[in-house]
Design a protein around this motif. Structure first.
Motif, PDB file in Angstrom:
ATOM      1  N   ASP A   8       0.883  -1.170   0.000  1.00 36.16           N
ATOM      2  CA  ASP A   8       0.000   0.000   0.000  1.00 36.16           C
ATOM      3  C   ASP A   8       0.923   1.223   0.000  1.00 36.16           C
ATOM      4  O   ASP A   8       1.492   1.586   1.035  1.00 36.16           O
ATOM      5  CB  ASP A   8      -0.883  -0.060   1.262  1.00 36.16           C
ATOM      6  CG  ASP A   8      -1.640   1.240   1.492  1.00 36.16           C
ATOM      7  OD1 ASP A   8      -1.590   2.120   0.612  1.00 36.16           O
ATOM      8  OD2 ASP A   8      -2.266   1.358   2.563  1.00 36.16           O
ATOM      9  N   ILE A   9       1.087   1.835  -1.174  1.00 35.71           N
ATOM     10  CA  ILE A   9       2.100   2.881  -1.325  1.00 35.71           C
ATOM     11  C   ILE A   9       1.858   4.057  -0.368  1.00 35.71           C
ATOM     12  O   ILE A   9       2.792   4.614   0.200  1.00 35.71           O
ATOM     13  CB  ILE A   9       2.145   3.378  -2.794  1.00 35.71           C
ATOM     14  CG1 ILE A   9       2.689   2.261  -3.703  1.00 35.71           C
ATOM     15  CG2 ILE A   9       3.000   4.634  -2.941  1.00 35.71           C
ATOM     16  CD1 ILE A   9       4.141   1.897  -3.487  1.00 35.71           C
ATOM     17  N   ASN A  10       0.593   4.404  -0.149  1.00 36.05           N
ATOM     18  CA  ASN A  10       0.323   5.555   0.733  1.00 36.05           C
ATOM     19  C   ASN A  10       0.738   5.296   2.182  1.00 36.05           C
ATOM     20  O   ASN A  10       0.925   6.224   2.955  1.00 36.05           O
ATOM     21  CB  ASN A  10      -1.155   5.940   0.668  1.00 36.05           C
ATOM     22  CG  ASN A  10      -1.453   6.560  -0.685  1.00 36.05           C
ATOM     23  OD1 ASN A  10      -0.616   7.263  -1.247  1.00 36.05           O
ATOM     24  ND2 ASN A  10      -2.624   6.265  -1.220  1.00 36.05           N
ATOM     25  N   SER A  11       0.909   3.995   2.532  1.00 40.83           N
ATOM     26  CA  SER A  11       1.317   3.700   3.905  1.00 40.83           C
ATOM     27  C   SER A  11       2.775   4.111   4.150  1.00 40.83           C
ATOM     28  O   SER A  11       3.262   4.077   5.282  1.00 40.83           O
ATOM     29  CB  SER A  11       1.124   2.207   4.212  1.00 40.83           C
ATOM     30  OG  SER A  11       2.067   1.437   3.489  1.00 40.83           O
ATOM     31  N   LEU A  12       3.488   4.523   3.082  1.00 42.71           N
ATOM     32  CA  LEU A  12       4.878   4.979   3.237  1.00 42.71           C
ATOM     33  C   LEU A  12       4.961   6.393   3.817  1.00 42.71           C
ATOM     34  O   LEU A  12       6.043   6.858   4.169  1.00 42.71           O
ATOM     35  CB  LEU A  12       5.590   4.973   1.874  1.00 42.71           C
ATOM     36  CG  LEU A  12       5.988   3.602   1.319  1.00 42.71           C
ATOM     37  CD1 LEU A  12       6.171   3.674  -0.184  1.00 42.71           C
ATOM     38  CD2 LEU A  12       7.268   3.112   1.980  1.00 42.71           C
ATOM     39  N   GLU A  13       3.838   7.072   3.888  1.00 42.30           N
ATOM     40  CA  GLU A  13       3.805   8.469   4.350  1.00 42.30           C
ATOM     41  C   GLU A  13       4.638   8.695   5.634  1.00 42.30           C
ATOM     42  O   GLU A  13       5.438   9.636   5.681  1.00 42.30           O
ATOM     43  CB  GLU A  13       2.334   8.862   4.577  1.00 42.30           C
ATOM     44  CG  GLU A  13       2.052  10.337   4.656  1.00 42.30           C
ATOM     45  CD  GLU A  13       2.094  11.070   3.301  1.00 42.30           C
ATOM     46  OE1 GLU A  13       1.679  10.475   2.283  1.00 42.30           O
ATOM     47  OE2 GLU A  13       2.570  12.214   3.291  1.00 42.30           O
ATOM     48  N   GLU A  35       7.683  -3.494  -6.655  1.00 44.64           N
ATOM     49  CA  GLU A  35       7.074  -2.247  -6.176  1.00 44.64           C
ATOM     50  C   GLU A  35       8.071  -1.083  -6.121  1.00 44.64           C
ATOM     51  O   GLU A  35       7.687   0.044  -5.813  1.00 44.64           O
ATOM     52  CB  GLU A  35       6.485  -2.450  -4.765  1.00 44.64           C
ATOM     53  CG  GLU A  35       5.276  -3.370  -4.719  1.00 44.64           C
ATOM     54  CD  GLU A  35       4.013  -2.695  -5.252  1.00 44.64           C
ATOM     55  OE1 GLU A  35       4.119  -1.952  -6.257  1.00 44.64           O
ATOM     56  OE2 GLU A  35       2.943  -2.903  -4.668  1.00 44.64           O
ATOM     57  N   ARG A  87       7.185   2.119  -8.122  1.00 43.48           N
ATOM     58  CA  ARG A  87       6.080   2.901  -7.532  1.00 43.48           C
ATOM     59  C   ARG A  87       6.554   3.646  -6.280  1.00 43.48           C
ATOM     60  O   ARG A  87       6.136   4.763  -6.015  1.00 43.48           O
ATOM     61  CB  ARG A  87       4.913   1.976  -7.166  1.00 43.48           C
ATOM     62  CG  ARG A  87       4.131   1.487  -8.376  1.00 43.48           C
ATOM     63  CD  ARG A  87       2.675   1.182  -8.039  1.00 43.48           C
ATOM     64  NE  ARG A  87       2.505   0.279  -6.909  1.00 43.48           N
ATOM     65  CZ  ARG A  87       1.479   0.351  -6.063  1.00 43.48           C
ATOM     66  NH1 ARG A  87       0.546   1.269  -6.220  1.00 43.48           N
ATOM     67  NH2 ARG A  87       1.361  -0.506  -5.063  1.00 43.48           N
ATOM     68  N   PHE A 135       6.556   7.674  -5.603  1.00 40.50           N
ATOM     69  CA  PHE A 135       5.958   8.246  -4.387  1.00 40.50           C
ATOM     70  C   PHE A 135       6.907   9.273  -3.756  1.00 40.50           C
ATOM     71  O   PHE A 135       6.511  10.398  -3.438  1.00 40.50           O
ATOM     72  CB  PHE A 135       5.644   7.118  -3.378  1.00 40.50           C
ATOM     73  CG  PHE A 135       5.224   7.605  -2.031  1.00 40.50           C
ATOM     74  CD1 PHE A 135       3.884   7.891  -1.766  1.00 40.50           C
ATOM     75  CD2 PHE A 135       6.157   7.798  -1.015  1.00 40.50           C
ATOM     76  CE1 PHE A 135       3.495   8.344  -0.506  1.00 40.50           C
ATOM     77  CE2 PHE A 135       5.766   8.257   0.238  1.00 40.50           C
ATOM     78  CZ  PHE A 135       4.432   8.527   0.490  1.00 40.50           C
ATOM     79  N   GLU A 172       7.679  12.506  -5.869  1.00 40.78           N
ATOM     80  CA  GLU A 172       6.617  13.527  -5.766  1.00 40.78           C
ATOM     81  C   GLU A 172       6.750  14.362  -4.489  1.00 40.78           C
ATOM     82  O   GLU A 172       6.203  15.446  -4.388  1.00 40.78           O
ATOM     83  CB  GLU A 172       5.244  12.844  -5.798  1.00 40.78           C
ATOM     84  CG  GLU A 172       4.853  12.424  -7.213  1.00 40.78           C
ATOM     85  CD  GLU A 172       3.636  11.503  -7.247  1.00 40.78           C
ATOM     86  OE1 GLU A 172       3.129  11.120  -6.169  1.00 40.78           O
ATOM     87  OE2 GLU A 172       3.207  11.154  -8.370  1.00 40.78           O
ATOM     88  N   LYS A 173       7.496  13.812  -3.501  1.00 39.77           N
ATOM     89  CA  LYS A 173       7.714  14.563  -2.243  1.00 39.77           C
ATOM     90  C   LYS A 173       9.084  15.242  -2.262  1.00 39.77           C
ATOM     91  O   LYS A 173       9.575  15.703  -1.234  1.00 39.77           O
ATOM     92  CB  LYS A 173       7.663  13.611  -1.019  1.00 39.77           C
ATOM     93  CG  LYS A 173       6.600  12.559  -1.055  1.00 39.77           C
ATOM     94  CD  LYS A 173       5.231  13.122  -0.741  1.00 39.77           C
ATOM     95  CE  LYS A 173       4.201  12.016  -0.827  1.00 39.77           C
ATOM     96  NZ  LYS A 173       2.846  12.419  -0.968  1.00 39.77           N
ATOM     97  N   LYS A 184       3.213  -1.591   8.874  1.00 41.96           N
ATOM     98  CA  LYS A 184       3.246  -0.150   8.554  1.00 41.96           C
ATOM     99  C   LYS A 184       4.029   0.622   9.619  1.00 41.96           C
ATOM    100  O   LYS A 184       3.621   1.695  10.076  1.00 41.96           O
ATOM    101  CB  LYS A 184       1.829   0.397   8.367  1.00 41.96           C
ATOM    102  CG  LYS A 184       1.054  -0.353   7.267  1.00 41.96           C
ATOM    103  CD  LYS A 184      -0.242   0.308   6.954  1.00 41.96           C
ATOM    104  CE  LYS A 184      -1.142  -0.353   5.923  1.00 41.96           C
ATOM    105  NZ  LYS A 184      -0.803  -1.470   5.177  1.00 41.96           N
TER     106      LYS A 184
END
Ligand code: SF4
Length: 315
Positions: free
Chosen positions: A95-100, A122, A125, A129, A132-133, A197
């Protein structure tokens, strides 16, 4: 069926021309062999399942190939070029957003990025991620045992070293790989567990203190057993012979499965591991006597200084 790197296993088998197919599954997923065998039998293959223990692609059941045309090895990517093996490794999406939460732990604008085989697909991806940051991820090629860019193994951290970064993100489970990356590179290592996570900073100090204590204990040993593995991708004969030549108290032991009972029965005061490096680091608590890595034995034999400590890798 388990989710694997691609779905062409049946095509690859057909292309191999095999009639008798051997299956080798690692310990955690051995039971999956039953349903896969059933599918293969329906397609007309004769199937033999390997019942031998298996912990990695370094541990191929080559004996079974005397009775089969091809061996399908599940769960791992190849560590060497042994013939008549079809590899089918597992693939776990992230879950890529879980890298936040990782963002708060990164100090610089450029990090090395490594993972284990099941998440290698992965990496692109993950790179996007972080890009973009505003953070650049460096994914580098590994060594002979790690054919995929960014892939590390418990015995090979080449892909981490090749990033040249002083900050590295490891994506995967467990504590050993990030500690290994840290010791092999000297970099600050952030570990992200994609299942829990959770984010941690790898701290190898405790492991180093434990290793120092083992070295000190082994200094008084009257006999050293140099473990030489019989496993296909763990057999380091030259290394075992060189280590044995460092001390007249050392003797080479040829062994398949390294178990506490086997070592107890052999009766040496200390052991030196040239098989899977993780045996000395991860499994030490199981063994009745100190189990040193090659570099640690060199320290005992006074041909290496503690300051030049290095983690054992098979490259
Ligand atoms: S030697 Fe150990 S760490 Fe390396 S592939 Fe085999 S089981 Fe994994």
């Amino acid at each position: 069926m388990l989710k694997t790197q691609n779905s062409d296993i049946f095509l690859r088998l057909e292309n191999s021309g095999a009639k008798t197919v051997a299956l080798q599954f690692p310990e955690g997923i051995k039971r999956e062999a039953i349903s896969f065998a059933e599918e293969l039998r329906k397609k007309g293959y004769i199937v033999i399942i390997s019942g031998e223990p298996c912990w990695g692609a370094c541990d191929l059941d080559l004996d079974i190939l005397k009775s089969a045309d091809v061996l399908v090895h599940y769960g791992h990517a190849p560590v060497d070029d042994t013939k008549n093996i079809i590899y089918e490794f597992l693939r776990h999406d992230i879950d890529i957003n879980s890298l936040e939460p990782v963002l708060g732990s990164i100090k610089g604008k450029k990090i090395g990025l490594v993972t284990t085989i099941q998440h290698v697909h992965e990496l692109e991806r993950i790179k996007v991620f972080f890009a973009e940051k505003g953070i650049e991820c460096i994914v580098s090629k590994g060594g002979k045992r790690t054919p995929y860019k960014g892939q590390v193994l418990g015995c090979s951290f080449e892909a981490a070293k090749n990033t040249g970064c002083n900050e590295i993100l490891f994506v995967g489970t467990g504590v050993f790989h990030p500690l290994g990356v840290s010791l092999a590179t000297g970099a600050r290592v952030i570990a992200f567990d994609p299942y829990m996570k959770e984010v941690r900073i790898a701290d190898p100090d405790r492991l180093l203190r434990q290793r120092f204590a083992k070295i000190e204990k082994a200094r008084s040993a009257g006999s050293f057993g140099i473990i030489l593995s019989k496993k296909s991708g763990q057999k380091r004969e030259e290394l075992a012979e060189r280590l044995a030549s460092l001390s007249d108290k050392a003797c080479i032991i040829s062994i398949g499965e390294v178990t506490p009972d086997a070592l107890l029965n052999l009766g040496f005061d200390a052991y030196v591991n040239t098989a899977c490096p993780r045996l000395a680091y991860d499994d030490q608590a199981r063994f009745p006597r100190p189990m040193l890595s090659p570099a640690e034995f060199e320290i005992v034999c006074k041909v290496r200084d503690w300051e030049d400590y290095k983690i054992d890798e098979i490259n």
